[in-house]
Scaffold this active site. Structure first.
Site, PDB file in Angstrom:
ATOM      1  N   GLU A   1      17.717   1.666  18.831  1.00 10.78           N
ATOM      2  CA  GLU A   1      17.472   2.940  18.144  1.00 10.78           C
ATOM      3  C   GLU A   1      18.265   2.904  16.855  1.00 10.78           C
ATOM      4  O   GLU A   1      19.259   2.200  16.754  1.00 10.78           O
ATOM      5  CB  GLU A   1      17.933   4.103  19.024  1.00 10.78           C
ATOM      6  CG  GLU A   1      19.433   4.425  18.940  1.00 10.78           C
ATOM      7  CD  GLU A   1      20.337   3.311  19.474  1.00 10.78           C
ATOM      8  OE1 GLU A   1      19.864   2.539  20.339  1.00 10.78           O
ATOM      9  OE2 GLU A   1      21.497   3.190  19.032  1.00 10.78           O
TER      10      GLU A   1
ATOM     11  N   LYS B   1      28.620  -2.705  12.584  1.00 12.62           N
ATOM     12  CA  LYS B   1      27.549  -2.722  13.587  1.00 12.62           C
ATOM     13  C   LYS B   1      27.196  -4.140  14.057  1.00 12.62           C
ATOM     14  O   LYS B   1      26.790  -4.343  15.198  1.00 12.62           O
ATOM     15  CB  LYS B   1      26.287  -2.060  13.024  1.00 12.62           C
ATOM     16  CG  LYS B   1      26.431  -0.571  12.730  1.00 12.62           C
ATOM     17  CD  LYS B   1      26.412   0.257  13.999  1.00 12.62           C
ATOM     18  CE  LYS B   1      26.503   1.744  13.726  1.00 12.62           C
ATOM     19  NZ  LYS B   1      26.788   2.524  14.939  1.00 12.62           N
TER      20      LYS B   1
ATOM     21  N   SER C   1      34.510   1.339   7.789  1.00 16.13           N
ATOM     22  CA  SER C   1      33.477   0.823   8.704  1.00 16.13           C
ATOM     23  C   SER C   1      32.275   0.201   8.024  1.00 16.13           C
ATOM     24  O   SER C   1      31.613  -0.659   8.600  1.00 16.13           O
ATOM     25  CB  SER C   1      33.025   1.940   9.632  1.00 16.13           C
ATOM     26  OG  SER C   1      32.590   3.051   8.886  1.00 16.13           O
TER      27      SER C   1
END
Lengths: 268, 389, 389, 268
Positions: B104, B82, B370
């Site tokens: 968000e 991210k 990830s």
């Protein structure tokens, strides 16, 4: 099918109330529609409840939730419009719906139902001009008025929007989602002036019209008002009362509405 | 602004100008060597890129087929891919003169990444998070606050990611003049899916280079999990024109034949969510259905529009993996390689094991790991109480 | 086996042979290019080294003095520098033909690192952990179990790190024939302090090279926290012969004038703990006193013997920082740089801020950010309830 | 000062009990010492309680904890030895202590106290040969017998250890810390044989001697036995009983001990 323009009462200033289909109950939605016409509404905006109403504030979100609890759908909403007609509603009905329910229903079914139930117009808050080509085309094929919105941030886009506006042009009174607001900014007046100058159709101010003072103040800058959250809030507050004495409650509601739009009624 | 028929900008009129400004600013930035230099500087010196490419030797021999390589996005600062996107968007926000950002978050990973870059680059940060998620992810909420962000509870709908996104968009509509909306995945209106892909493609670019160095070629298959789909798109993008089999893995939750899943591409239909035309999980009336997955990062009812396109064009194969399969895959990786993956990433692993088992030992499978599983330890504890002793 | 007068092998006779074998094996390994290649391979491809060197620009300007650089050991796999040593010792254990390892742990960081490498290298792993710590650090206990390790509660003494170490040594005494004892810091009998230093010196070596590239010289001051002292030794070792001021930071807990601290070098006296002559916190009768620090990684009553030597020889300056100062430093880093450091590392930061503030802006301070703070979020939440809103 | 050797009773096989100073109380420690001598002890190992007894198993750890609760220190332990002498104890007293308490007390004080209280020997479980040079020197200056340990893992170190052994050579019966064990390995016999062959002083087996069968079995391989954990466990189990009827409890304990070491007593 009668068109939007043919149904439009000849008022100087438009009063365009928004109610949510199925809120508080489907039956009351019909009664509210008739009451609003009686109270002086020029056009009815009939909302289709949606799971993810991202252009709406908390008041309309709650209405959506209540309506969904009554299993209200885009189909049942159009059927409700038909029922309103059968009970005598004359003013134009604009179906207010997010794009996804329209997509899922499918074009053919959608326009068939709209025609069958004498829906006059369509307003899709999450379908800006760029994405609306096909549906506008279909609307004009089916003689459905496609209502456009214009915002203070529209800027260069305003020309395109005003050029394609039909029915009335919904002017967003401030940045923001629907809701009840206290004050208006200086920029708003300039924005409304500009829209009015460019538009070939009546301009109606919406988003945040919650007091008669708002209407009084903004009256010179537009041709009408959309009242949504403020009206839904009144209905919401009377939810229990409706169950106790529906007639009396409807009567009280009508008085509240007349009080709210008194600056418009005064001119009629 | 489309990937085939998918994508677009299904947003209130108010947002059209900000989106246009964003698109223009993005295009300029991506052509500006200074911007790119800054972006890569922070990826390297702040987030610690390039992330490692780990050959999972013990795992591969246990599975008994292709060699399995792991792209270690879990080693990034804040523990997941991210941050790549958050750094890119923060730099872009600054470039566009915005001092305030909105984000968000579901489980809190993107929220933490956003709060992190906000602190690093001196931006004010508001994170919208479902009230339910705030309770379930108290640690991440605390991390965000520690980083100086304001966490705003989303109280509408089911009070989870979908609703937090709605609230963030609503807030943005009202404050778009001075706020930058930092979306965490390849979803939302154009140019978000495109922008987030560009800020995540570093995953695939590094992988390609590292794989070349280590194996002298390209992997035979690449597997990545898909919620919104940013790690997958970031990994796949540089390989789309290569002869590499690409597999995206969705969350099948309790099973795709139950109502409890998040397998958007497998079970969803076309529709509009959060400004984008894509596949989504909805009822016949177009009401969006809350998805389910044990993984908080995969239970999103939509999917990035580019994935919808890659599916329909048959370039990427999408499979789905249940909670149980993902947990088993997680356990296997922990025990064989000493790596506790995020439950999200464990979905990709489960598929990778299946694929690798069918392949000869001279072939290779590359998995996008990830994120790290530390954030999931509470979930795992609750789930497996008594079974790990 | 001594650093000046410090160090040695104060252990039961039974352990003398295993220690001799270890020392011989270590010496051979450190001269064997294959071993070193393996070690560096796993540091890079598994743990993600080199870790980043982050210039803390916003922080530096807030502090208003020297430029502050952070060596990002928090970006290692498992989140701290502990893995460097664990990889080294695991490879050595394998080389020595040992299939089973023992480790002690306090907060669980070394336990997790040991469990991790045990999984990665196919070793059986027993982690001794105080019963108190097992309760306080349930998440790390779960992580270790997930990784396949057995966590053995130490029920003696105060049931914390010191006692876990005693238990580990006792177990090793009984099972030294087939068990390798993996100590987590530069403590214990020779050759442990030496071995762990050699496996941690990569921190300083990388820093030196990276700093040279970025600033074209050496830092003016280097600061690292000291519990047992492995991150500090690893950072300092390659700089000991350079004109760089080195500062170790101990935990002053509630204050060094209270009984609640872990400031071994500041307040301790010479004695023997866990096989090594060093400074320690003890009473007049030679009974070891349980130290206190908010940081679970610093509340060790002893300290690596090389630190004792570096202090007495005046090569390194040792300061101490209270719980409060460390927490404030942690908050500042989180808000200015988007990095939540381990509370251990926050001790080093607190001192670095003080030092940097006194230095001109053309000078530099390098801080060893030994680990990430995610593990401490529960502690911080309990501590700061209500103050972060 | 009388030396270790002068105090040593001339038994074929040595019985070397270990008790912890201050456990269960300082006064009882003295009585236990006298009882042990009466029961046939050849040498007394008197333990100094320590906060971190890393060479000891759980039984002796608990004894350490109980003793520390009575504020027992290395100083008070040596004073207790002095009191034992005053009450008539004749057999050699070996002070068993970890190195750190000795270090903190300081050499000078330590040896002064040892002499003053007629301590005969010193055993430091965490001070292997390599670290013990200085203290051995000081011991021999002060005529204190320095007891060495040898383990099955000592291997090449055994020659050095046996060469420097004084008093008796403490042979660790197995890998491990002190404690109560069930069986002995084949390697143990070979180890004990080798030590006995090399040693110039008596060899005593310790660590795990908890049943008379152990003594019976190992008797041919050594010159004596150290009994620690097994004895401490007996004392521990009688902790409450001591408070009810001390004399009777001591009597029972003596019988238990005599039973345990019966294979040794049979030869005397």
């Amino acid at each position: 099918m009668t068109t939007y323009l043919e149904r439009l009462p000849k008022h100087d200033k438009l009063f365009i109330p928004f109610i949510m289909s199925g809120d508080p109950t489907p039956e009351l939605t019909i009664k509210l529609a008739l009451l609003l016409e009686e109270a002086g509404a020029s056009v009815l905006e009939l909302g289709v409840p949606y799971s993810d109403p991202l252009a709406d504030g908390p008041v309309i979100q709650r209405a959506s939730k209540r309506a969904l609890a009554h299993k209200t759908t885009i189909t049942s909403t159009m059927e409700l419009a038909g029922e309103m007609r059968r009970r005598g509603l004359k003013i134009p009905i604009i179906l207010f719906t997010y794009f996804n329910p329209v997509l899922q229903l499918g074009e053919e079914s959608f326009f068939a139902l709209a025609k069958q139930n004498q829906v006059d117009g369509l307003l899709i808050p999450d379908l800006p001009y760029e994405e609306s080509g096909r549906i506008r085309e279909k609307c004009s094929e089916h003689a459905i008025t496609y209502i456009s919105l214009v915002a203070p941030t529209s800027k260069d886009r305003m020309n395109t929007i005003t050029e394609h506006a039909q029915g009335f042009l919904y002017c967003i009174s401030s940045l923001g989602v629907t809701g009840v607001r206290k004050e208006f900014s200086e920029e708003l007046y300039a924005f409304l002036d500009e829209v009015k100058k460019k538009s070939n159709v009546p301009t109606a101010v919406g988003f945040g019209i919650s007091e008669s003072e708002h209407i009084q103040t903004l009256k010179p800058y537009c041709d009408g008002f959309v009242v949504g959250s403020a009206l839904i809030k009144m209905i919401e507050q009377k939810e229990k009362q409706f169950k106790v004495d529906e007639e009396k409650t409807l009567h009280e509601l009508k008085e509240q509405i007349e009080e709210l739009i008194s600056p418009l009624l005064a001119e009629r | 602004g489309r990937f085939g028929e998918f994508g677009g900008k299904y947003v209130p009129e108010t947002l059209m100008l900000p989106l246009e400004e964003l698109e223009q600013g993005l295009q300029e930035a991506l052509k500006d060597p200074n911007f790119l230099e800054d972006y890569h500087y922070y990826l390297k010196e702040y987030s610690g890129r390039p992330t490692a490419l780990t050959y999972a030797e013990k795992l591969s021999s246990r599975i008994g087929g292709a060699k399995i390589y792991l792209k270690r996005e879990d080693l990034n600062h804040t523990g997941a891919h991210k941050i790549n996107n958050a750094i890119g968007q923060a730099l872009l926000a600054k470039r566009l003169g915005k001092k305030k950002i909105i984000a968000e978050t579901g489980a809190g990973q993107h929220g933490v990444a956003a709060a992190t870059v906000a602190a690093k680059f001196g931006l004010e940060c508001k994170v919208f998070m479902g009230e339910e998620d705030i309770e379930r992810q108290a640690l991440n909420v605390f991390r965000m606050k520690l980083l100086g962000a304001e966490v705003i509870p989303a109280t509408s709908g089911n009070k989870t990611l979908k609703d937090a996104t709605n609230e963030a968009i609503r807030y943005w509509v009202q404050h778009c003049e001075d706020h930058f909306y930092m979306i965490g995945s390849v979803v939302g209106p154009h140019p978000y899916p495109y922008m987030v892909r560009e800020f995540q493609r570093v995953i695939g670019e590094e992988s390609k280079r590292q794989f070349q160095e280590r194996e002298g070629g390209l992997p035979d298959k690449i597997v990545a999990c898909v919620g919104g789909g940013s790690n997958a798109i970031g990994m796949f993008a540089p390989f789309v024109d290569d002869a590499v089999k690409l597999i995206g893995v969705e969350a099948a939750g309790k099973g795709i034949d139950t109502p409890l899943h998040a397998a958007t591409l497998t079970k969803g239909t076309k529709g509009v969510i959060h400004g984008s035309l894509t596949y989504l999980i909805q009822d016949e009336h177009g009401q969006i259905i809350e998805p389910y997955s044990i993984s908080a990062g995969l239970d999103y009812p939509g999917i990035g529009p580019e994935h919808a396109y890659l599916k329909d064009s048959n370039r990427v194969e999408y499979q789905s993996v249940t909670d149980e399969e993902a947990l088993e895959a997680l356990h296997i990786l922990a025990k064989e390689e000493g790596i506790i993956p995020a439950i999200e990433s464990a979905h990709a692993l489960a598929t990778a094991y299946k694929e690798a088992a069918k392949m000869p030992s001279d072939q290779t499978v590359l998995v996008c790991l990830s994120g790290r599983g530390d954030k999931d330890v509470h979930t795992l504890m609750n789930r497996m109480e008594g079974t790990v002793e």
